[in-house]
Design a protein around this motif. Structure first.
Motif, mmCIF file in Angstrom:
data_model
loop_
_atom_site.group_PDB
_atom_site.id
_atom_site.type_symbol
_atom_site.label_atom_id
_atom_site.label_comp_id
_atom_site.label_asym_id
_atom_site.label_seq_id
_atom_site.Cartn_x
_atom_site.Cartn_y
_atom_site.Cartn_z
ATOM 1 N N ASP A 54 1.788 36.881 47.327
ATOM 2 C CA ASP A 54 2.027 38.061 47.918
ATOM 3 C C ASP A 54 1.468 39.378 46.945
ATOM 4 O O ASP A 54 2.128 39.453 45.780
ATOM 5 C CB ASP A 54 3.426 38.644 48.259
ATOM 6 N N SER A 55 0.506 40.154 46.981
ATOM 7 C CA SER A 55 -0.174 40.881 46.341
ATOM 8 C C SER A 55 0.950 42.153 45.857
ATOM 9 O O SER A 55 0.861 42.647 45.037
ATOM 10 C CB SER A 55 -1.600 41.538 46.550
ATOM 11 N N SER A 56 1.765 42.446 46.996
ATOM 12 C CA SER A 56 2.389 43.547 46.877
ATOM 13 C C SER A 56 3.545 43.135 45.776
ATOM 14 O O SER A 56 4.238 44.231 45.055
ATOM 15 C CB SER A 56 3.283 43.789 48.264
ATOM 16 N N GLN A 57 3.707 41.883 45.476
ATOM 17 C CA GLN A 57 5.085 41.725 44.356
ATOM 18 C C GLN A 57 4.420 41.481 42.755
ATOM 19 O O GLN A 57 5.339 41.452 42.002
ATOM 20 C CB GLN A 57 5.442 40.179 44.688
ATOM 21 N N TYR A 58 3.300 41.969 42.586
ATOM 22 C CA TYR A 58 2.863 42.102 41.292
ATOM 23 C C TYR A 58 2.818 43.509 40.627
ATOM 24 O O TYR A 58 2.304 44.466 41.509
ATOM 25 C CB TYR A 58 1.305 41.597 41.135
ATOM 26 N N ASP A 59 3.192 43.759 39.841
ATOM 27 C CA ASP A 59 3.298 45.116 39.160
ATOM 28 C C ASP A 59 2.157 45.445 38.238
ATOM 29 O O ASP A 59 2.061 46.652 38.147
ATOM 30 C CB ASP A 59 4.683 45.292 38.177
ATOM 31 N N TYR A 60 1.534 44.571 37.909
ATOM 32 C CA TYR A 60 0.440 44.761 36.780
ATOM 33 C C TYR A 60 -0.932 44.344 37.351
ATOM 34 O O TYR A 60 -1.175 43.097 37.791
ATOM 35 C CB TYR A 60 0.630 44.423 35.469
ATOM 36 N N TRP A 61 -2.079 45.370 37.300
ATOM 37 C CA TRP A 61 -3.442 44.770 37.903
ATOM 38 C C TRP A 61 -4.159 45.195 36.849
ATOM 39 O O TRP A 61 -4.498 46.004 36.232
ATOM 40 C CB TRP A 61 -3.668 45.345 39.166
ATOM 41 N N GLY A 62 -5.520 44.178 36.992
ATOM 42 C CA GLY A 62 -6.716 44.668 36.106
ATOM 43 C C GLY A 62 -7.474 45.302 36.942
ATOM 44 O O GLY A 62 -7.285 45.732 38.078
ATOM 45 N N GLN A 63 -8.826 45.740 36.170
ATOM 46 C CA GLN A 63 -9.500 46.867 36.889
ATOM 47 C C GLN A 63 -10.536 46.267 38.117
ATOM 48 O O GLN A 63 -11.051 47.020 38.831
ATOM 49 C CB GLN A 63 -10.429 47.428 35.968
ATOM 50 N N GLY A 64 -10.774 45.076 38.138
ATOM 51 C CA GLY A 64 -11.376 44.459 39.062
ATOM 52 C C GLY A 64 -12.833 43.943 38.410
ATOM 53 O O GLY A 64 -13.246 44.772 37.769
ATOM 54 N N THR A 65 -13.470 43.086 39.059
ATOM 55 C CA THR A 65 -14.676 42.731 38.766
ATOM 56 C C THR A 65 -15.384 42.056 39.853
ATOM 57 O O THR A 65 -14.991 41.256 40.804
ATOM 58 C CB THR A 65 -14.500 41.456 37.511
ATOM 59 N N GLN A 66 -16.710 42.493 39.964
ATOM 60 C CA GLN A 66 -17.400 42.131 41.162
ATOM 61 C C GLN A 66 -17.870 40.683 41.165
ATOM 62 O O GLN A 66 -18.708 40.233 40.204
ATOM 63 C CB GLN A 66 -18.273 43.039 41.369
ATOM 64 N N VAL A 67 -18.016 39.946 42.236
ATOM 65 C CA VAL A 67 -18.612 38.571 42.368
ATOM 66 C C VAL A 67 -19.171 38.763 43.556
ATOM 67 O O VAL A 67 -18.943 38.988 44.616
ATOM 68 C CB VAL A 67 -17.428 37.377 42.386
ATOM 69 N N THR A 68 -20.630 38.467 43.549
ATOM 70 C CA THR A 68 -21.390 38.411 44.649
ATOM 71 C C THR A 68 -22.224 37.014 44.800
ATOM 72 O O THR A 68 -22.865 36.702 43.794
ATOM 73 C CB THR A 68 -22.539 39.497 44.720
ATOM 74 N N VAL A 69 -22.122 36.370 45.924
ATOM 75 C CA VAL A 69 -22.748 35.070 46.061
ATOM 76 C C VAL A 69 -23.864 35.132 46.921
ATOM 77 O O VAL A 69 -23.467 35.425 48.283
ATOM 78 C CB VAL A 69 -21.786 33.857 46.463
ATOM 79 N N SER A 70 -25.100 35.251 46.553
ATOM 80 C CA SER A 70 -26.080 35.523 47.545
ATOM 81 C C SER A 70 -27.370 35.027 47.105
ATOM 82 O O SER A 70 -27.521 34.956 45.940
ATOM 83 C CB SER A 70 -26.105 37.105 47.712
#
Length: 125
Positions: A108-124
């Motif tokens: 459940d994503s709502s249960q996490y207090d800390y997050w990274g900035q995100g990184t893009q993954v593209t499969v194409s």
């Protein structure tokens, strides 16, 4: 204050591999979980995999057998090895951390207090 620094990601052809890493610092690391979620525009964040302080792992059904989540010895750094990538694996991948989350809530994503900035993954192709 916990900080999560992500690395990896990029563009890969279907069937290829990528490795994402996430390093956590600045917190009181007890019995925690670290996880990866992914998100595409217009959709909610989707659970991908999680690992505990004791290296217990959990995976989404859609990635079982293709993705492996590991934790470095003595470090609060995890690696998500993604093999046999499919176009539907495309999205922004976020690292998450929480020192108090319980096992029943790790997907459940709502249960996490800390997050990274995100990184893009593209499969194409």
């Amino acid at each position: 204050q916990v900080q999560l620094v992500e690395s990896g990601g990029g563009l890969v052809q279907p069937g290829g591999s990528l490795r994402l890493s996430c390093a956590a610092s600045g917190g009181n690391f007890g019995r925690y979980y670290m996880a990866w979620f992914r998100q595409v525009p217009g959709q909610e964040r989707e659970f991908v995999a999680a690992i505990s302080w004791s290296r217990s792992t959990a995976y989404a059904e859609s990635v079982k057998g293709r993705f492996t989540l590991t934790k470095e010895n003595g470090k609060n750094t995890v690696h998500l090895q993604m093999n046999s990538l499919k176009p539907e694996d495309t999205g922004v991948y976020y690292c998450a951390f929480d020192p108090r989350i319980i096992l029943s809530s790790i997907r459940d994503s709502s249960q996490y207090d800390y997050w990274g900035q995100g990184t893009q993954v593209t499969v194409s192709s």
